[in-house]
Structures are given as structure tokens and as C-alpha cells.
Design an enzyme around this catalytic site. Structure first.
Site, PDB file in Angstrom:
ATOM      1  N   HIS A 203       0.845  -1.205   0.000  1.00 36.52           N
ATOM      2  CA  HIS A 203       0.000   0.000   0.000  1.00 36.52           C
ATOM      3  C   HIS A 203       0.877   1.250   0.000  1.00 36.52           C
ATOM      4  CE1 HIS A 203      -3.080  -2.613   2.325  1.00 36.52           C
ATOM      5  NE2 HIS A 203      -3.610  -2.397   1.137  1.00 36.52           N
TER       6      HIS A 203
ATOM      7  N   LYS B 124     -16.559  -7.065   6.398  1.00 35.36           N
ATOM      8  CA  LYS B 124     -15.688  -7.985   7.127  1.00 35.36           C
ATOM      9  C   LYS B 124     -15.236  -7.382   8.458  1.00 35.36           C
ATOM     10  CE  LYS B 124     -12.286  -6.565   3.715  1.00 35.36           C
ATOM     11  NZ  LYS B 124     -11.511  -6.879   2.571  1.00 35.36           N
TER      12      LYS B 124
ATOM     13  N   ARG C 260      -1.892  -6.419  -8.249  1.00 40.40           N
ATOM     14  CA  ARG C 260      -0.665  -7.188  -8.019  1.00 40.40           C
ATOM     15  C   ARG C 260      -0.528  -8.317  -9.020  1.00 40.40           C
ATOM     16  NH1 ARG C 260      -2.545  -8.008  -1.981  1.00 40.40           N
ATOM     17  NH2 ARG C 260      -4.383  -8.282  -3.276  1.00 40.40           N
TER      18      ARG C 260
ATOM     19  N   SER D 157      -2.707  -7.589   3.275  1.00 40.68           N
ATOM     20  CA  SER D 157      -2.989  -7.426   4.705  1.00 40.68           C
ATOM     21  C   SER D 157      -3.376  -8.777   5.317  1.00 40.68           C
ATOM     22  CB  SER D 157      -4.133  -6.438   4.916  1.00 40.68           C
ATOM     23  OG  SER D 157      -3.818  -5.193   4.373  1.00 40.68           O
TER      24      SER D 157
HETATM   25  O1  PNS Z   1      -8.931  -2.746   0.593  1.00 40.56           O
HETATM   26  P1  PNS Z   1     -10.148  -3.292  -0.091  1.00 40.56           P
HETATM   27  O2  PNS Z   1     -10.988  -4.064   0.877  1.00 40.56           O
HETATM   28  O3  PNS Z   1      -9.809  -4.077  -1.327  1.00 40.56           O
HETATM   29  O4  PNS Z   1     -11.016  -2.013  -0.595  1.00 40.56           O
HETATM   30  C1  PNS Z   1     -12.270  -2.181  -1.191  1.00 40.56           C
HETATM   31  C2  PNS Z   1     -12.985  -0.828  -1.369  1.00 40.56           C
HETATM   32  C3  PNS Z   1     -13.042  -0.071  -0.046  1.00 40.56           C
HETATM   33  C4  PNS Z   1     -12.251   0.012  -2.377  1.00 40.56           C
HETATM   34  C5  PNS Z   1     -14.423  -1.133  -1.888  1.00 40.56           C
HETATM   35  O5  PNS Z   1     -15.009  -2.115  -1.092  1.00 40.56           O
HETATM   36  C6  PNS Z   1     -15.331   0.098  -1.901  1.00 40.56           C
HETATM   37  O6  PNS Z   1     -15.129   1.008  -2.664  1.00 40.56           O
HETATM   38  N1  PNS Z   1     -16.350   0.097  -1.010  1.00 40.56           N
HETATM   39  C7  PNS Z   1     -17.274   1.204  -0.867  1.00 40.56           C
HETATM   40  C8  PNS Z   1     -18.681   0.811  -1.293  1.00 40.56           C
HETATM   41  C9  PNS Z   1     -18.834   0.924  -2.802  1.00 40.56           C
HETATM   42  O7  PNS Z   1     -18.661   1.966  -3.390  1.00 40.56           O
HETATM   43  N2  PNS Z   1     -19.189  -0.225  -3.413  1.00 40.56           N
HETATM   44  C10 PNS Z   1     -19.387  -0.348  -4.844  1.00 40.56           C
HETATM   45  C11 PNS Z   1     -18.096  -0.691  -5.565  1.00 40.56           C
HETATM   46  S1  PNS Z   1     -18.369  -0.961  -7.266  1.00 40.56           S
END
Ligand code: PNS
Length: 166
Positions: free
Chosen positions: A19, A43, A92, A130
């Protein structure tokens, strides 16, 4: 031309060197970067929102154009509210690509003015996540080269590695 702001969203539970590598790369491309932590993820996180924000602030404190914030709800709504032009995501391996493509296209459908920019971390972090960091630490493995020092310290405070017989 107005400054270009990008959002780097995620759970950051906890922030890894992968990150951090992406934050550094993005801070060199965009005028301003907001590292945005999702607070209502489904989660169950290991670290609280406050702990994760603290760690993010600590590792980015010398980066003048980087700030840390939290958001809930839809990412595109938050990005529009911040007047961001781009969302940064790290890719990645091929395995990341399908999910990331789906999210990027869905976000574009929801908000066509926002672009998702994919960046690749340094090869040395291509396998860092993570989830794996937490698993390795839990079982007594070294995460020294995988996370910033402050994260390793917080992991030590939070988790007692499971003792294993040789
Ligand atoms: O670190 P992560 O868990 O891969 O991040 C995922 C994240 C936070 C980028 C994604 O879950 C997100 O944008 N959530 C917010 C809700 C949202 O906008 N959902 C629709 C996505 S198409």
C-alpha cells in the site's frame, strides 16, 4: 488548470509496504492524494478505524500532498463530494484483475466523470496482502519486510503469536 486530486480507497487492515509503495507512486503523479479508509466494511477488521487511521497518518506524515480520511457508503459519492478526478487501485496479479475490473466498470457506470487508475506495486510487494501479513504474524513468522515499522509494533501489541511445537 485546477489541481488533480485522486482517492486511494481501501480497508488498510493494516497498511502494508505494498500500500505504501502505491501511495508514494500516486503522490508523485497527482497534485493531491487522499488515502480513504472505508469504515463500514462488512468484514470484521483486526484494527479499529482509529488505529488504522493512526497508522496511515504516521507512515504518510512526511508526504506533503497526502492526507488520510474515512468514508462510508459509496466510494463514487465520496469521490464526487471531495471533487476527485481519479480513484487509484493497486493490481498485483491476474487474480486481482477480475474483481478490480468489475469495481472500476461499476464505479464508471455510477459516475462516468471519475477514472480508475491501476498502478502496479514494486515487484517485491507483488505477493503482500494485509490478510497474509496477519496470518504470518499470528503464526510467529516475520513481517519485518512486509509492513512499516509502526504496523509491526501495533501487531505485536494486538496479537500474541500462537506457539507451535517444532
Ligand atoms: O482494501 P479493499 O478491501 O480491497 O477495498 C475495497 C474498497 C473499499 C475500495 C471497496 O469495497 C469500496 O469502494 N467500497 C465502498 C462501497 C462501494 O462503493 N461499493 C461499490 C463498488 S463498485
Amino acid at each position: 488548470m485546477s489541481e488533480v486530486l485522486a482517492i486511494y480507497p481501501g480497508s488498510f487492515d493494516p497498511i502494508t509496504n505494498g500500500h505504501f509503495d502505491l501511495i508514494e507512486r500516486s503522490s508523485r503523479i497527482f497534485d493531491r492524494l487522499i488515502v480513504a479508509l472505508l469504515t463500514n466494511a462488512e468484514k470484521e477488521p483486526l484494527f479499529s478505524v482509529e488505529e488504522r487511521v493512526d497508522m496511515l497518518r504516521e507512515v504518510t506524515r512526511n508526504m506533503k500532498n497526502v492526507s488520510v480520511d474515512t468514508f462510508s457508503g459509496l466510494l463514487v459519492d465520496y469521490a464526487v463530494q471531495q471533487k476527485a478526478r481519479a480513484i487509484v487501485r493497486g493490481v498485483r496479479a491476474f487474480s486481482d484483475y477480475e474483481y478490480e475490473l468489475q469495481m472500476a466498470l461499476m464505479n464508471r457506470k455510477l459516475e462516468p466523470r471519475l477514472e480508475t487508475i491501476f498502478l502496479m506495486p514494486a515487484e517485491s510487494y507483488a505477493y503482500v496482502s494485509s490478510r497474509l501479513v496477519k496470518e504470518i504474524f499470528r503464526h510467529g513468522g516475520s513481517v519485518k519486510e512486509l509492513v512499516p515499522a509502526v504496523v509491526e509494533k501495533r501487531l505485536r501489541e494486538k496479537i500474541s503469536p500462537i506457539p507451535h511445537k517444532a
